[in-house]
Design an enzyme around this catalytic site. Sequence first.
Site, PDB file in Angstrom:
ATOM      1  N   LEU A   1     -29.435 -10.594 -74.431  1.00 34.33           N
ATOM      2  CA  LEU A   1     -30.365  -9.687 -75.113  1.00 34.33           C
ATOM      3  C   LEU A   1     -31.186  -8.860 -74.123  1.00 34.33           C
ATOM      4  O   LEU A   1     -31.557  -9.329 -73.059  1.00 34.33           O
ATOM      5  CB  LEU A   1     -31.303 -10.496 -76.021  1.00 34.33           C
ATOM      6  CG  LEU A   1     -30.612 -11.308 -77.117  1.00 34.33           C
ATOM      7  CD1 LEU A   1     -31.654 -12.038 -77.967  1.00 34.33           C
ATOM      8  CD2 LEU A   1     -29.728 -10.441 -78.004  1.00 34.33           C
ATOM      9  N   HIS A   2     -31.462  -7.615 -74.523  1.00 33.36           N
ATOM     10  CA  HIS A   2     -32.269  -6.701 -73.708  1.00 33.36           C
ATOM     11  C   HIS A   2     -33.221  -5.944 -74.625  1.00 33.36           C
ATOM     12  O   HIS A   2     -33.256  -6.192 -75.848  1.00 33.36           O
ATOM     13  CB  HIS A   2     -31.358  -5.762 -72.916  1.00 33.36           C
ATOM     14  CG  HIS A   2     -30.325  -5.062 -73.747  1.00 33.36           C
ATOM     15  ND1 HIS A   2     -30.650  -4.164 -74.730  1.00 33.36           N
ATOM     16  CD2 HIS A   2     -28.968  -5.172 -73.780  1.00 33.36           C
ATOM     17  CE1 HIS A   2     -29.554  -3.707 -75.308  1.00 33.36           C
ATOM     18  NE2 HIS A   2     -28.502  -4.322 -74.756  1.00 33.36           N
TER      19      HIS A   2
ATOM     20  N   HIS B   1     -31.976  -4.600 -77.980  1.00 37.87           N
ATOM     21  CA  HIS B   1     -31.919  -5.596 -79.061  1.00 37.87           C
ATOM     22  C   HIS B   1     -33.329  -5.875 -79.595  1.00 37.87           C
ATOM     23  O   HIS B   1     -33.520  -6.021 -80.805  1.00 37.87           O
ATOM     24  CB  HIS B   1     -31.332  -6.911 -78.540  1.00 37.87           C
ATOM     25  CG  HIS B   1     -29.907  -6.822 -78.064  1.00 37.87           C
ATOM     26  ND1 HIS B   1     -29.544  -7.045 -76.754  1.00 37.87           N
ATOM     27  CD2 HIS B   1     -28.753  -6.540 -78.723  1.00 37.87           C
ATOM     28  CE1 HIS B   1     -28.225  -6.920 -76.633  1.00 37.87           C
ATOM     29  NE2 HIS B   1     -27.721  -6.609 -77.811  1.00 37.87           N
TER      30      HIS B   1
ATOM     31  N   GLY C   1     -27.648  -0.446 -83.739  1.00 34.27           N
ATOM     32  CA  GLY C   1     -28.075   0.595 -82.813  1.00 34.27           C
ATOM     33  C   GLY C   1     -27.165   1.811 -82.868  1.00 34.27           C
ATOM     34  O   GLY C   1     -25.945   1.686 -83.025  1.00 34.27           O
TER      35      GLY C   1
ATOM     36  N   ASP D   1     -23.981   2.399 -80.362  1.00 30.55           N
ATOM     37  CA  ASP D   1     -22.594   2.181 -80.794  1.00 30.55           C
ATOM     38  C   ASP D   1     -22.409   3.000 -82.070  1.00 30.55           C
ATOM     39  O   ASP D   1     -22.330   2.457 -83.179  1.00 30.55           O
ATOM     40  CB  ASP D   1     -22.360   0.696 -81.015  1.00 30.55           C
ATOM     41  CG  ASP D   1     -22.607  -0.094 -79.740  1.00 30.55           C
ATOM     42  OD1 ASP D   1     -21.698  -0.174 -78.911  1.00 30.55           O
ATOM     43  OD2 ASP D   1     -23.734  -0.590 -79.545  1.00 30.55           O
TER      44      ASP D   1
ATOM     45  N   SER E   1     -25.696  -4.832 -72.542  1.00 28.54           N
ATOM     46  CA  SER E   1     -25.440  -6.131 -71.907  1.00 28.54           C
ATOM     47  C   SER E   1     -24.454  -5.965 -70.758  1.00 28.54           C
ATOM     48  O   SER E   1     -24.515  -6.680 -69.758  1.00 28.54           O
ATOM     49  CB  SER E   1     -24.862  -7.105 -72.930  1.00 28.54           C
ATOM     50  OG  SER E   1     -25.712  -7.191 -74.045  1.00 28.54           O
TER      51      SER E   1
HETATM   52  P1  AMP Z   1     -24.242  -5.873 -78.737  1.00 28.83           P
HETATM   53  O1  AMP Z   1     -24.973  -7.143 -78.440  1.00 28.83           O
HETATM   54  O2  AMP Z   1     -23.999  -5.015 -77.542  1.00 28.83           O
HETATM   55  O3  AMP Z   1     -23.029  -6.074 -79.605  1.00 28.83           O
HETATM   56  O4  AMP Z   1     -25.242  -5.009 -79.600  1.00 28.83           O
HETATM   57  C1  AMP Z   1     -25.895  -5.542 -80.737  1.00 28.83           C
HETATM   58  C2  AMP Z   1     -26.625  -4.440 -81.438  1.00 28.83           C
HETATM   59  O5  AMP Z   1     -27.579  -3.856 -80.538  1.00 28.83           O
HETATM   60  C3  AMP Z   1     -25.704  -3.288 -81.866  1.00 28.83           C
HETATM   61  O6  AMP Z   1     -26.123  -2.831 -83.152  1.00 28.83           O
HETATM   62  C4  AMP Z   1     -25.932  -2.259 -80.797  1.00 28.83           C
HETATM   63  O7  AMP Z   1     -25.688  -0.939 -81.242  1.00 28.83           O
HETATM   64  C5  AMP Z   1     -27.400  -2.467 -80.491  1.00 28.83           C
HETATM   65  N1  AMP Z   1     -27.728  -1.956 -79.156  1.00 28.83           N
HETATM   66  C6  AMP Z   1     -27.081  -2.207 -78.003  1.00 28.83           C
HETATM   67  N2  AMP Z   1     -27.649  -1.519 -76.983  1.00 28.83           N
HETATM   68  C7  AMP Z   1     -28.680  -0.817 -77.514  1.00 28.83           C
HETATM   69  C8  AMP Z   1     -29.658   0.089 -76.987  1.00 28.83           C
HETATM   70  N3  AMP Z   1     -29.677   0.407 -75.699  1.00 28.83           N
HETATM   71  N4  AMP Z   1     -30.565   0.618 -77.832  1.00 28.83           N
HETATM   72  C9  AMP Z   1     -30.549   0.299 -79.151  1.00 28.83           C
HETATM   73  N5  AMP Z   1     -29.661  -0.550 -79.708  1.00 28.83           N
HETATM   74  C10 AMP Z   1     -28.736  -1.099 -78.910  1.00 28.83           C
END
Ligand code: AMP
Length: 287
Positions: free
Chosen positions: A34-35, A38, A148, A151, A187
Amino acid sequence: MSLVFSQPPAIRLWAESSRMAGRRIALVPTMGALHAGHLALIEAARRHADLVVVSIFVNPIQFNRRDDFDAYPRDVETDRALCDEAGVDVVYAPSAGAMYPEGFESGVEVTRLTEPLCGAERLGHFRGVTTVVTKLFNAVRPHVAVFGEKDYQQLAVIRRMAADLDFGIEVIGLPTVREPDGLALSSRTRLLSAQGRTAARCVPLALAAAAARLAEGETRAVAIADAAVRRIETESAARLEYAELRDPATLEVVEVVDAPTLLALAVWVDGVRLIDNRMLNPGETNP
Ligand code: AMP
């Protein structure tokens, strides 16, 4: 402390009784590591519901390459601490075995929207995404789900699926959270070397170069995309997978930018695949 569930029937029971008690549930699906991107989703989820569930699951069926799946960053302990800190009510972290037990063979498919961009490059990827999100929706029974815009295609596909299949779930999209130099938080950037991290700046710079080209009066999509392509090409550590201008609703090819248009990029840096996008708005003079 967040409650932690790892089995679909257990969280489903929790969700049913929360609903019976009249509580609104928001779901933030993630693959962990997580960042701040998230965390922004979690904050938004809090504003839309009484109870926030964060799912953490590196979904094997959305990876078309085993090495990519194996290399994907995992840091469950830190993730759980971040969720506690953010006031997340429930962490749902199922195992692959709990999600896809022996004999699993069903899938959910969105057709047209998944054909271009990442769908063309990563065969089966979106079927994996829509299948896992369906399973998460069914287990967590949220009223609201937050995704987000980073994506972008994924968000469009999930919105379509939620509407088409009558999930009755409000899908919320949030703007991309970026580093001070413009790189979208992801991530996967954890996998970059120091040089790779520097090289990755070419991705937001390419988006900006295309927007600048439009602001100068260029409206031909090929010429605008070319500005992005050329910016990526100046970075020897980067390899472009695609740079495309698409209709933001249908994801169909755009030839002339006379309405808000999506510019989507996929770029390999240091063996790490980065995606990013921005909306190009005609008439914007200072992008
Ligand atoms: P992930 O863990 O990469 O599958 O992402 C989980 C959710 O976080 C997805 O809905 C992504 O679009 C969103 N997300 C990932 N990176 C970002 C970001 N930099 N800003 C906003 N939402 C994000």
